[in-house]
Motif scaffolding. Structure first.
Motif, PDB file in Angstrom:
ATOM      1  N   ASN A 186      49.592  52.312  23.068  1.00 39.49           N
ATOM      2  CA  ASN A 186      48.883  51.916  21.845  1.00 39.49           C
ATOM      3  C   ASN A 186      49.845  51.531  20.741  1.00 39.49           C
ATOM      4  N   ASN A 187      51.130  51.875  20.924  1.00 41.94           N
ATOM      5  CA  ASN A 187      52.062  51.700  19.799  1.00 41.94           C
ATOM      6  C   ASN A 187      53.439  51.181  20.196  1.00 41.94           C
ATOM      7  N   LEU A 188      53.608  50.754  21.415  1.00 40.01           N
ATOM      8  CA  LEU A 188      54.870  50.206  21.940  1.00 40.01           C
ATOM      9  C   LEU A 188      55.984  51.255  22.051  1.00 40.01           C
ATOM     10  N   LYS A 189      55.674  52.507  21.616  1.00 42.37           N
ATOM     11  CA  LYS A 189      56.714  53.538  21.636  1.00 42.37           C
ATOM     12  C   LYS A 189      56.453  54.581  22.712  1.00 42.37           C
ATOM     13  N   SER A 190      55.152  54.856  22.920  1.00 41.96           N
ATOM     14  CA  SER A 190      54.839  55.885  23.906  1.00 41.96           C
ATOM     15  C   SER A 190      54.015  55.225  25.024  1.00 41.96           C
ATOM     16  N   TRP A 191      54.497  55.334  26.237  1.00 38.40           N
ATOM     17  CA  TRP A 191      53.939  54.566  27.363  1.00 38.40           C
ATOM     18  C   TRP A 191      53.430  55.478  28.477  1.00 38.40           C
ATOM     19  N   THR A 192      52.343  55.057  29.143  1.00 41.89           N
ATOM     20  CA  THR A 192      51.784  55.798  30.271  1.00 41.89           C
ATOM     21  C   THR A 192      51.680  54.849  31.458  1.00 41.89           C
ATOM     22  N   LYS A 193      52.048  55.344  32.626  1.00 39.30           N
ATOM     23  CA  LYS A 193      51.957  54.483  33.811  1.00 39.30           C
ATOM     24  C   LYS A 193      50.504  54.299  34.215  1.00 39.30           C
ATOM     25  N   LEU A 194      50.103  53.036  34.476  1.00 44.38           N
ATOM     26  CA  LEU A 194      48.712  52.743  34.812  1.00 44.38           C
ATOM     27  C   LEU A 194      48.513  52.547  36.318  1.00 44.38           C
ATOM     28  N   SER A 195      49.399  51.807  36.957  1.00 37.31           N
ATOM     29  CA  SER A 195      49.156  51.457  38.364  1.00 37.31           C
ATOM     30  C   SER A 195      50.396  50.825  38.989  1.00 37.31           C
ATOM     31  N   GLU A 196      50.275  50.546  40.285  1.00 36.84           N
ATOM     32  CA  GLU A 196      51.348  49.866  41.015  1.00 36.84           C
ATOM     33  C   GLU A 196      50.751  48.718  41.812  1.00 36.84           C
ATOM     34  N   PHE A 197      51.561  47.730  42.113  1.00 38.14           N
ATOM     35  CA  PHE A 197      51.100  46.609  42.929  1.00 38.14           C
ATOM     36  C   PHE A 197      52.259  46.063  43.755  1.00 38.14           C
ATOM     37  N   GLY A 198      51.967  45.690  44.996  1.00 37.38           N
ATOM     38  CA  GLY A 198      52.842  44.769  45.708  1.00 37.38           C
ATOM     39  C   GLY A 198      53.768  45.314  46.762  1.00 37.38           C
ATOM     40  N   LYS A 199      53.709  46.636  47.047  1.00 38.29           N
ATOM     41  CA  LYS A 199      54.668  47.130  48.048  1.00 38.29           C
ATOM     42  C   LYS A 199      54.542  46.375  49.362  1.00 38.29           C
ATOM     43  N   LYS A 200      53.307  46.038  49.713  1.00 35.29           N
ATOM     44  CA  LYS A 200      53.135  45.328  50.991  1.00 35.29           C
ATOM     45  C   LYS A 200      52.607  43.917  50.777  1.00 35.29           C
ATOM     46  N   ARG A 201      52.780  43.384  49.583  1.00 34.84           N
ATOM     47  CA  ARG A 201      52.262  42.046  49.278  1.00 34.84           C
ATOM     48  C   ARG A 201      53.392  41.072  48.996  1.00 34.84           C
ATOM     49  N   GLY A 202      53.199  39.822  49.378  1.00 37.28           N
ATOM     50  CA  GLY A 202      54.131  38.770  48.993  1.00 37.28           C
ATOM     51  C   GLY A 202      55.455  38.854  49.730  1.00 37.28           C
ATOM     52  N   ALA A 203      56.453  38.167  49.165  1.00 35.33           N
ATOM     53  CA  ALA A 203      57.776  38.110  49.789  1.00 35.33           C
ATOM     54  C   ALA A 203      58.591  39.320  49.363  1.00 35.33           C
ATOM     55  N   HIS A 204      59.328  39.875  50.324  1.00 30.17           N
ATOM     56  CA  HIS A 204      60.158  41.060  50.061  1.00 30.17           C
ATOM     57  C   HIS A 204      61.561  40.901  50.632  1.00 30.17           C
TER      58      HIS A 204
END
Ligand code: FRU
Length: 533
Positions: free
Chosen positions: A217-235
């Motif tokens: 909410n303030n660019l200073k304190s952050w919370t992790k929301l989610s992850e994407f892509g471990k098995k998607r796209g080029a690796h």
């Protein structure tokens, strides 16, 4: 460069260099070095951004504020090889002509300053400015070289800094880092946007082989929301420089979310490249049913590209403009980690791509991202008269032109079987081929000029699948700027960007008809381009 501008520029770089902690040179020799950055050196791009001296990589912190486009960039102000990273800085009113500014961010006790973004905190959610004077907030990665040496994985953290004078000076936030590392290697490159629907800041951040989304909410304190892509796209390599943004599908009211992810190595023509995903974002998660791997550019030299930060217009009202034209504008670094540190320039290393407008199209149930030079590019053209000609079956047509090393070449044709060869009198050539049998477009720089600085630079012909060109005439648009070529086919549906180092300018262009039937080249324009410096 006009004298006054040059003096200002010299002073400005001197201030930056003089405040570097580890100065190697006396200020006299630095003055001489800066004086000699004339932008006329061999291979110096004439209409692309490049730093006056020293090493540059990724574009960073792209934001428009109070009539000015800012471009920050990964910068090492002591050598033409990668080193302790700073943020270099330049500004522009039209995305074409740039003015150099002092270095914006220096390494500090938390580490080097790696890639990141800048947002306009117009609601002063961070409290770092005021409503009357909203801060620009930079969000970047700290890379701690000591931590890296120790063998631990947690040496990259995220920090912020702010500016209250439209980017001229920056203050690191005293409680940095704002996101600690919990043992994740390659945890970097935060790109932040305002999620209007959920009234919150969202950060895309990479973590080795996947994307993480974080909220604040303030660019200073952050919370992790989610992850994407471990098995998607080029690796094929590590994920870097993410960017997540919404685009309208052209010709419809549908809106989709586009996620850019650079990977190194693992690009289709070797080394570094940028893939994209098209899907949806619900304020927490990015999802997609895309299974194919898609690339924003098939050439070897467009890496770590991201887009200008924009705020939704309802967030700032009619009195303020954060996104003129409402376009989604992309800039990439015109190089490749496979050989970036070895290219044959002496005073500086590498340039940015021409700024490109991104658009999304739906073709046969799949979404395709187009990229095409922004409209302000047109102001660089010196107009010429268009030519039209036919080439008999298996015939060819050669055109002499002195300006081919600083030019735009545009034409339309319905042919899908031709070759275009750029040549100089030293026998060096770059060949572009459209091949309908194989449904491929090829870029051959094997004998293009100096290539021996790295074995991987010219060891094979670069290929791009062309699967969906219109039956009838389409446009081919090529930009050549001394040491680079950018090819946009069908208004940016298919794109290739590559560096080239001919030892003399190319002075003739040969069109070859590779089919047995006659072909027509319409509206051929070879426009010399004005230099921007
Ligand atoms: C991409 C990159 C980023 C990193 C930066 C360091 O080219 O490796 O992931 O932040 O360069 O200069």
């Amino acid at each position: 460069m006009p004298r006054l501008k040059k003096m200002l520029f010299t002073a400005c770089i001197l201030i930056s260099l003089n405040s570097c902690k580890e100065k190697k040179d006396s200020s006299k020799s630095i003055t001489q070095e800066i004086e000699s950055a004339t932008y006329t050196e061999t291979y110096r791009p004439q209409f692309h951004f490049s730093p006056p001296r020293y090493w540059m990589n990724d574009p960073n912190g792209m934001v428009y504020h109070k009539g000015i486009y800012h471009l920050f960039y990964q910068f090492y102000p002591e050598d033409i090889k990668w080193g302790p990273m700073h943020w270099g800085h330049a500004i522009s009113k039209d995305l074409m002509h740039w003015e150099h500014k002092p270095i914006a961010l220096y390494p500090d006790k938390n580490g080097y300053i790696f890639s990141g973004s800048v947002v306009l905190d117009i609601g002063n959610t961070s409290g770092l400015g005021s409503i009357e004077d909203p801060p620009l907030v930079a969000i970047f990665t700290y890379h701690d070289p000591e931590g890296e040496k120790s063998g631990e994985k947690d040496f990259q953290t995220q920090g912020i800094a702010y500016s209250l004078d439209n980017g001229d000076t920056w203050t690191p936030y005293k409680e940095n880092p704002v996101i600690e590392n919990v043992g994740v290697k390659d945890f970097r490159d935060p790109k932040v946007f305002w999620d209007d629907h959920n009234q919150a800041w969202v950060m895309s951040l990479v973590a080795g082989d996947h994307l993480q989304l974080w909220g604040s909410n303030n660019l200073k304190s952050w919370t992790k929301l989610s992850e994407f892509g471990k098995k998607r796209g080029a690796h094929g390599g590590v994920w870097e420089c993410p960017d997540l943004f919404k685009l309208k599908v052209e010709g419809t009211d549908e809106e989709k979310w586009v996620l850019l992810i650079s990977i190194n190595p693992g690009a289709p023509n070797g080394g570094s490249g940028t893939q994209y995903f098209v899907g949806d974002f619900d304020g927490e998660r990015f999802t997609t049913d895309q299974t194919a791997v898609k690339w924003i550019d098939w050439g070897t030299d467009n890496y770590a590209g991201v887009t200008y930060h924009t705020l939704p217009q309802n967030y700032y009202g009619d009195t303020y403009d954060n996104n003129p034209g409402q376009d989604r504008i992309f800039i990439g670094w015109m190089s490749n980690w496979a050989y970036a540190q070895e290219t044959p320039t002496k005073m500086w290393r590498s340039a940015m791509t021409i700024p490109r407008k991104l658009s999304l199209y739906k073709e046969d149930d799949t979404y395709i991202l187009y990229s095409y030079p922004v409209a302000s590019f047109d102001s660089l053209r010196v107009e010429t008269t268009a030519k039209e000609f036919q080439i008999v079956g298996n015939g060819s047509e050669r055109i002499a032109s002195e300006n081919l090393n600083q030019a735009e070449i545009r034409f339309t044709t319905a042919s899908k079987d031709f070759a275009l060869t750029f040549m100089n009198d030293k026998g060096e050539e770059t060949v572009l081929t459209m091949n309908s049998d194989q449904r491929l477009f090829l870029l051959d720089r094997i004998v293009s000029g100096v290539t021996d600085f790295d074995e991987s630079f010219a060891n094979k012909i670069q290929q791009m699948p062309i699967t969906n060109l219109p039956e009838d005439a389409y446009e081919v648009r090529i930009l050549i700027d001394r040491s680079s070529i950018e090819v946009f086919i069908n208004k940016g549906q298919y794109v290739m960007t590559a560096q080239l180092f001919p030892t003399k300018p190319y002075t003739s262009l040969e069109f070859e008809n590779a089919s047995a039937i006659p072909i027509t080249i319409e509206n051929l324009n070879i426009n010399p381009l004005k230099r921007i410096w």
